[in-house]
Write a protein that holds these residues in place. Structure first.
Motif, PDB file in Angstrom:
ATOM      1  N   VAL A 180      -3.154  20.983  52.531  1.00 22.14           N
ATOM      2  CA  VAL A 180      -3.517  21.530  51.218  1.00 22.14           C
ATOM      3  C   VAL A 180      -2.331  21.507  50.245  1.00 22.14           C
ATOM      4  O   VAL A 180      -2.155  22.408  49.434  1.00 22.14           O
ATOM      5  CB  VAL A 180      -4.071  22.971  51.347  1.00 22.14           C
ATOM      6  N   GLU A 181      -1.523  20.453  50.325  1.00 23.35           N
ATOM      7  CA  GLU A 181      -0.422  20.328  49.373  1.00 23.35           C
ATOM      8  C   GLU A 181      -0.940  20.276  47.940  1.00 23.35           C
ATOM      9  O   GLU A 181      -2.086  19.898  47.678  1.00 23.35           O
ATOM     10  CB  GLU A 181       0.390  19.051  49.636  1.00 23.35           C
ATOM     11  N   GLY A 184       1.037  22.496  53.994  1.00 21.65           N
ATOM     12  CA  GLY A 184       1.002  22.587  52.544  1.00 21.65           C
ATOM     13  C   GLY A 184       1.355  23.962  52.020  1.00 21.65           C
ATOM     14  O   GLY A 184       1.563  24.136  50.815  1.00 21.65           O
ATOM     15  N   LEU A 185       1.447  24.959  52.917  1.00 19.64           N
ATOM     16  CA  LEU A 185       1.831  26.308  52.532  1.00 19.64           C
ATOM     17  C   LEU A 185       3.039  26.734  53.354  1.00 19.64           C
ATOM     18  O   LEU A 185       3.107  26.463  54.554  1.00 19.64           O
ATOM     19  CB  LEU A 185       0.687  27.307  52.764  1.00 19.64           C
ATOM     20  N   ALA A 186       3.988  27.423  52.717  1.00 16.60           N
ATOM     21  CA  ALA A 186       5.219  27.841  53.401  1.00 16.60           C
ATOM     22  C   ALA A 186       5.360  29.357  53.375  1.00 16.60           C
ATOM     23  O   ALA A 186       6.457  29.882  53.182  1.00 16.60           O
ATOM     24  CB  ALA A 186       6.433  27.175  52.763  1.00 16.60           C
ATOM     25  N   LEU A 228      -9.114  21.830  51.880  1.00 13.85           N
ATOM     26  CA  LEU A 228      -9.232  22.910  52.851  1.00 13.85           C
ATOM     27  C   LEU A 228     -10.548  22.831  53.595  1.00 13.85           C
ATOM     28  O   LEU A 228     -10.581  22.949  54.828  1.00 13.85           O
ATOM     29  CB  LEU A 228      -9.093  24.264  52.141  1.00 13.85           C
ATOM     30  N   ILE A 229     -11.660  22.629  52.895  1.00 12.07           N
ATOM     31  CA  ILE A 229     -12.954  22.577  53.573  1.00 12.07           C
ATOM     32  C   ILE A 229     -13.104  21.291  54.387  1.00 12.07           C
ATOM     33  O   ILE A 229     -13.928  21.236  55.306  1.00 12.07           O
ATOM     34  CB  ILE A 229     -14.124  22.736  52.583  1.00 12.07           C
ATOM     35  N   LEU A 235       3.426  23.633  48.668  1.00 13.81           N
ATOM     36  CA  LEU A 235       4.302  22.469  48.697  1.00 13.81           C
ATOM     37  C   LEU A 235       3.604  21.269  48.079  1.00 13.81           C
ATOM     38  O   LEU A 235       2.387  21.122  48.179  1.00 13.81           O
ATOM     39  CB  LEU A 235       4.701  22.105  50.126  1.00 13.81           C
ATOM     40  N   ARG A 236       4.389  20.417  47.461  1.00 15.90           N
ATOM     41  CA  ARG A 236       3.898  19.088  47.100  1.00 15.90           C
ATOM     42  C   ARG A 236       3.981  18.170  48.317  1.00 15.90           C
ATOM     43  O   ARG A 236       4.697  18.460  49.273  1.00 15.90           O
ATOM     44  CB  ARG A 236       4.733  18.506  45.969  1.00 15.90           C
ATOM     45  N   THR A 237       3.290  17.064  48.265  1.00 16.63           N
ATOM     46  CA  THR A 237       3.319  16.107  49.361  1.00 16.63           C
ATOM     47  C   THR A 237       4.750  15.611  49.589  1.00 16.63           C
ATOM     48  O   THR A 237       5.416  15.157  48.651  1.00 16.63           O
ATOM     49  CB  THR A 237       2.403  14.915  49.064  1.00 16.63           C
TER      50      THR A 237
END
Length: 347
Positions: free
Chosen positions: A254-255, A53-55, A248-249, A15-17
């Motif tokens: 994480v978009e 940020g992930l779907a 992520l780190i 996903l984007r923000t």
């Protein structure tokens, strides 16, 4: 008789923000239709949980949605994290998908949690399934997907005797060894954990035990790929996945973020080393550069198929990259036919 290099797609539904999940999923469907027209072998969807940020958390539902919007490309999981789920439920879900879309469904399996400790606990309710019992869970699942056995008390309907093809996924030697012992295809996750790629590839290909459905090893390498008009243009697009791994780190959402001219203002030396390690196997550049790098990767690993992860900010750049990759793959000699049962092997 050899053919061109098979190429496939692994999608995380980024996903984007501020973007809705529905919008990101629609973009993934459009990508699947695009690569189907280009002749890609398969379109796989990952399983991740509680990652902003992930779907891609409801993997089997996404597979059905993409399969409904396409006609010929194989659609599957890259992968279902088996310790998160009851094998019977997985068999029923994928048996149902196979019944609706016969001959097009793949079941890629991993043993990682697909999330952090708290997410793992929420998924599994207890921590008895740690991943150490993966071989037992796999055997139970294969029982539900294979022919009914005498005295079998529990059966998957749909699922029983569907023989949905299974591929083992991993980022170490564990699943490589198990896949070689069972005569299954193996996919290595070099797109985020490249350190053990060559050792796992060697272990899998040298120890592979032929079975009726797969007579020779089928090694699939998942790798970050970005192809653009020039090397410089591709390297700039790579700053989008670089920013994702940086966030992520840092335990941040994480978009997808727009590419930048330089990452230097964004990270420190330790973060830079960590991100560059995660992307150590990335294949980025013009078509000529990517062709040379892919040929080198295949030479070193014996890979039969490439599963490309291409996360750019602009959808148009992603479509273009996969189109360029298709041209590159068409110019690379692929593996000789190794299948005796196409549907059962899934390759």
């Amino acid at each position: 008789m050899s053919s061109t290099l098979p190429v496939s797609v692994l999608d995380l539904v980024g996903l984007r923000t501020g973007e809705s999940a529905g919008s990101a999923i629609a973009r993934s469907v459009d990508l699947a239709q695009h690569v189907e027209r280009l002749g890609y072998t398969r379109f796989w969807l990952a399983e991740h949980h509680s990652i902003a940020g992930l779907a891609c958390s409801a993997t089997s539902i996404l597979i059905g949605h993409v399969a409904a919007a396409t006609k010929t490309i194989r659609v599957g999981s890259g992968g279902v994290m088996l310790p998160n789920h009851a094998p019977l439920v997985v068999a029923e879900q994928f048996g149902t998908l196979e019944a609706i879309y016969p001959g097009r469904i793949d079941l890629g399996l991993g043993r990682a949690p697909g999330g952090d400790f708290h997410t793992m606990r929420a998924l599994r309710r207890d921590l008895k399934q740690s991943g150490d019992d993966f071989p037992e869970l796999l055997e139970e699942l294969r029982t539900y997907l294979g022919p009914e056995k005498p005295g079998q008390a529990v059966k998957a309907h749909p699922g029983q005797n569907s023989n949905v093809p299974i591929t083992l996924l991993g980022s170490s030697g564990y699943s490589a060894g198990l896949a070689s012992m069972l005569g299954l295809p193996f996919a290595f996750a070099a797109h985020f954990a490249p350190d053990y790629l060559f050792e796992a590839a060697r272990l899998y290909t040298t120890r592979f035990q032929p079975v009726a459905t797969l007579q020779k090893p089928w090694l699939m390498v998942g790798v970050q790929v970005i192809v653009a008009e020039t090397d410089a243009a591709a390297r700039r697009l790579l700053t989008t996945p670089m920013q994702r791994f940086l966030r992520l780190i840092r335990n941040q959402p994480v978009e997808l973020l727009p590419p930048v001219d330089s990452m230097e203002p964004l990270w420190n030396d330790i973060e830079r080393a960590a991100v560059e390690n995660r992307l150590g196997a990335a294949i980025v550049g013009s078509e000529a550069t990517v062709k040379a790098k892919l040929e080198a990767l295949i030479e070193r690993t014996g890979a039969s198929e490439i599963i490309a992860v291409t996360d750019t900010y602009e959808h148009a750049d992603r479509l273009e990259s996969y189109e360029r990759l298709a041209r590159v793959a068409a110019a690379i000699e692929g593996p000789a036919a190794v299948r005796t049962d196409h549907a059962a092997a899934g390759v």
